[in-house]
Design an enzyme around this catalytic site. Sequence first.
Site, PDB file in Angstrom:
ATOM      1  N   HIS A 363       0.798  -1.226   0.000  1.00  0.00           N
ATOM      2  CA  HIS A 363       0.000   0.000   0.000  1.00  0.00           C
ATOM      3  C   HIS A 363       0.832   1.278   0.000  1.00  0.00           C
ATOM      4  O   HIS A 363       0.282   2.354   0.224  1.00  0.00           O
ATOM      5  CB  HIS A 363      -0.942   0.025   1.201  1.00  0.00           C
ATOM      6  CG  HIS A 363      -2.125  -0.867   1.074  1.00  0.00           C
ATOM      7  ND1 HIS A 363      -3.290  -0.489   0.431  1.00  0.00           N
ATOM      8  CD2 HIS A 363      -2.333  -2.146   1.479  1.00  0.00           C
ATOM      9  CE1 HIS A 363      -4.161  -1.486   0.466  1.00  0.00           C
ATOM     10  NE2 HIS A 363      -3.613  -2.504   1.100  1.00  0.00           N
ATOM     11  N   LYS A 550      -9.535  13.536   3.589  1.00  0.00           N
ATOM     12  CA  LYS A 550      -8.657  12.373   3.628  1.00  0.00           C
ATOM     13  C   LYS A 550      -7.720  12.539   4.821  1.00  0.00           C
ATOM     14  O   LYS A 550      -7.739  13.568   5.502  1.00  0.00           O
ATOM     15  CB  LYS A 550      -7.849  12.253   2.338  1.00  0.00           C
ATOM     16  CG  LYS A 550      -7.078  13.511   1.983  1.00  0.00           C
ATOM     17  CD  LYS A 550      -6.359  13.379   0.658  1.00  0.00           C
ATOM     18  CE  LYS A 550      -7.338  13.471  -0.515  1.00  0.00           C
ATOM     19  NZ  LYS A 550      -7.623  12.182  -1.124  1.00  0.00           N
ATOM     20  N   ARG A 551      -6.886  11.551   5.066  1.00  0.00           N
ATOM     21  CA  ARG A 551      -5.885  11.656   6.120  1.00  0.00           C
ATOM     22  C   ARG A 551      -4.994  12.872   5.881  1.00  0.00           C
ATOM     23  O   ARG A 551      -4.704  13.202   4.737  1.00  0.00           O
ATOM     24  CB  ARG A 551      -5.049  10.365   6.109  1.00  0.00           C
ATOM     25  CG  ARG A 551      -4.329  10.030   7.372  1.00  0.00           C
ATOM     26  CD  ARG A 551      -3.975   8.550   7.387  1.00  0.00           C
ATOM     27  NE  ARG A 551      -3.487   8.051   6.105  1.00  0.00           N
ATOM     28  CZ  ARG A 551      -2.209   8.056   5.745  1.00  0.00           C
ATOM     29  NH1 ARG A 551      -1.289   8.553   6.543  1.00  0.00           N
ATOM     30  NH2 ARG A 551      -1.839   7.550   4.583  1.00  0.00           N
ATOM     31  N   LYS A 556      -0.090  14.267   0.755  1.00  0.00           N
ATOM     32  CA  LYS A 556      -1.413  14.510   0.175  1.00  0.00           C
ATOM     33  C   LYS A 556      -1.616  15.985  -0.151  1.00  0.00           C
ATOM     34  O   LYS A 556      -2.560  16.357  -0.806  1.00  0.00           O
ATOM     35  CB  LYS A 556      -2.500  13.993   1.126  1.00  0.00           C
ATOM     36  CG  LYS A 556      -2.463  12.469   1.278  1.00  0.00           C
ATOM     37  CD  LYS A 556      -3.511  11.976   2.248  1.00  0.00           C
ATOM     38  CE  LYS A 556      -3.415  10.478   2.472  1.00  0.00           C
ATOM     39  NZ  LYS A 556      -3.810   9.663   1.305  1.00  0.00           N
ATOM     40  N   THR A 658      -9.157   5.989  -2.432  1.00  0.00           N
ATOM     41  CA  THR A 658     -10.515   5.473  -2.633  1.00  0.00           C
ATOM     42  C   THR A 658     -11.554   6.572  -2.444  1.00  0.00           C
ATOM     43  O   THR A 658     -12.655   6.479  -2.967  1.00  0.00           O
ATOM     44  CB  THR A 658     -10.816   4.295  -1.672  1.00  0.00           C
ATOM     45  OG1 THR A 658     -10.515   4.696  -0.326  1.00  0.00           O
ATOM     46  CG2 THR A 658     -10.000   3.078  -2.034  1.00  0.00           C
ATOM     47  N   LYS A 662     -15.325   7.423  -4.389  1.00  0.00           N
ATOM     48  CA  LYS A 662     -16.610   7.719  -3.744  1.00  0.00           C
ATOM     49  C   LYS A 662     -17.157   9.065  -4.216  1.00  0.00           C
ATOM     50  O   LYS A 662     -18.362   9.223  -4.435  1.00  0.00           O
ATOM     51  CB  LYS A 662     -16.435   7.722  -2.222  1.00  0.00           C
ATOM     52  CG  LYS A 662     -15.988   6.393  -1.655  1.00  0.00           C
ATOM     53  CD  LYS A 662     -15.394   6.540  -0.262  1.00  0.00           C
ATOM     54  CE  LYS A 662     -14.637   5.285   0.135  1.00  0.00           C
ATOM     55  NZ  LYS A 662     -13.811   5.469   1.342  1.00  0.00           N
TER      56      LYS A 662
END
Length: 807
Positions: A363, A550-551, A556, A658, A662
């Site tokens: 991952h 998100k985290r 990110k 992911t 969504k």
Amino acid sequence: MANTTPKTESKTITKEELKEQFIDVLHNDFQTTPDEASDQQVYEALTKIVVGILKAKRRKFTVKNRSEGKKKVYYLSMEFLMGRSLKTSIYNLEMVDETVGMLKDLGISINSIYEMEPDAGLGNGGLGRLAACYLDALAADGYHATGYSILYEYGIFKQKLEDGWQTELPDNWLPGGSALLVACPTQAVEVRFDGELVESWDNGFHSVELKDYTSVMAIPYDMFVSGYGSEAVSKLRLWKADVASFGMDDFIKGNYVKALGRNIMSQAITKVLYPNDNHAEGKSLRLRQQYFMSAASVADIVNTHLNVYGTLDNLADKVAIHINDTHPTLAIPELMRIMLDECGYDWDSAWDIVTRTFAYTNHTVMPEALEKWECNLLKSVVPRIYSIIVEINERYCRKLWDMYHDEAKVTHMSIIEKNMVKMATLCVHASHHVNGVAKIHSEIIKRETFKDEYAYTPEKFTNVTNGIAYRRWLYQSNEGLTKLLKDSIGDGFLRDASELEKFRAFADDKAVLEQLTAIKKQNKERFAKYVKNRYGVVLNTESIFDCQVKRLHEYKRQQLNALNIIAEYNYLRSNPDAPFVPKTYIFAAKAAPGYYMAKQIIKLIWNISQELKKDKRLNEKLNVIFMEDYCVSLSEILMPAADISEQISLAGTEASGTGNMKLMINGAITLGTLDGANVEIFEQVGADNILLFGMNVDEVERAKPGYRPIDIYNNNGVLKGAVDMLTSGGLNGEYFGEIANSLKSTDTYMAFADFDSYRDAQRRASESYTDAEKWSRMSLMNISGAGIFSADRAVDEYARYIWQLTK
């Protein structure tokens, strides 16, 4: 036009049968009636009925599969971010009408009952949510599957922002969540830690015994996961730690601390998800968690298999064990231990079975994120497991030497290097398949992360792009869009997500496009109402809802988003009457408790939101809100309301993502880099229906060696103005020098390099949004292209190409 979903069996339960059971449970368990019952009692009674239905279906499905000798899969993951289960189960069992109707007859609103269930926060982010999606999809696809994890007493922490600074509160989910669990104390297993190894030889047979060990009991609790339109039900077995026996001798002798200490240590193993591991005690506890989960799960798998077949010789033919990231890696040497020490297999026979049983999903592409454990810690906490790892490595290195005769290469490829055990390397060596989770990610792990391992065993490496349990975010969460899809293409998409592609035929249908716009507006108003009730903040529903949820991690690049917002703020202050498409930037993210810079970025975003509130006229054009305590149930409200999905990680850092899927299935337009699954989203929707920006992977690699962010800062006035705001006190009177200095000196994830390109993508987004028909068409193209990102498709690929399962 209607396309009725085929039913695999008759209705689960009628409304009258459900009402009768419901009244009986309220009477027998709570000594109350529907008129007098509290919402909590209604929730627990309804949950008990649903769990009973699922348990019976699981038992029937298990008997059927065993009688046919079918192979099954066990999915090991330290995280399962389940969210709420009652609503999902009712939808997947296709008993929505019966349940809503029964409760309505009794004067009870179903929505208030759903709210009684806490989120089962047994995960941190995408990794755990993926595992939860896969249990749903395995059941929907009709495969026999069991997940394993830990019954954390406190899940992922509750996030509270105090003056913008993240504080962590306990997530005590179990009082409400326990209604979903079925305890199985008779199937408890023993897990042994610490101690000393004693080796002996008897008539030529080598044996190893662990003495003076610490014994912990693993008590299983089962959660059942329904699959839509299927006879199958997945089971999630969660392990709770308990003391094996009370130290009465110590207690009688007055050694109270020692007697009670064993109990405290045992129970600490399942106390909290991911203890902070920036100190020795935290590292030891996290290692104990990983071995506890791995050892208990492998023991359960072996016991179950022996009860059915009586031998482990056919284990690999009947069982697939999947390792979700490296946290369950110790399951590999643990299965070797059982086969060697308890079942009498020789090494080669045991290793053959083990390597045909395990598969591994990677991952991360970032080397620093690949898990490693100190040899001394492993040797102390799990001495027998460590000795097996050493033997695995010695045999592996001998093979590498025979092939390469290159000491440096063998050392680099070794499982043990510089007194550290490399868990990912052990997984790759011991697994028959290794997969990445998006096309680009799988290529990177072959080309970079596991370059030598790929050259050594190329046949192992493959790709399975992630997928989501899409019905949760569409069927359950977006009623208006679900109805439009049913009216347009029938309801077959609820069983087969690929049928969403039929919606593409309506890309030029003005009536459908207008309905899409209206549905999005309704969802935005619903979300705005939620925000007002929870935070007292009024959102402009005419503005673009631009979401990055998100985290919180620097890769990110929430900091890139923040810099652009500051630049827009600076522009509007200087040009208050300039035309500007209103924007509402919505953030939601948790930072790891020990990740200081991530917490600083949260604080920065919050301060920006507070600064913008000071000018009401400006705030109508530009607004920022940070939603605290992001969780699955919050995402179910937010995803349908989003206009833009920010997926802006530096190319080559995000494995898949992911959340992008969504948001896409709810019609949000992706604004992102060619990273992770964004690459495949681009393939599905085309260049006109995605907002791409920034460097690609190859450009990033070329730019890294000579990258000097300070030069970009000095030569870009807009960027410099935004960065200087961090140190001027102009953001609600506070200073963010650490963020500014980090960006100017290193900018590890190259936010400066992509800044102008990102701003251009934001400009294009605003221009497109002003053309309602064009934007709606872009939204439709995303919805119709989202079917490939179904978890049903993903697990079917795992089943066929990795696990070799049959339905």
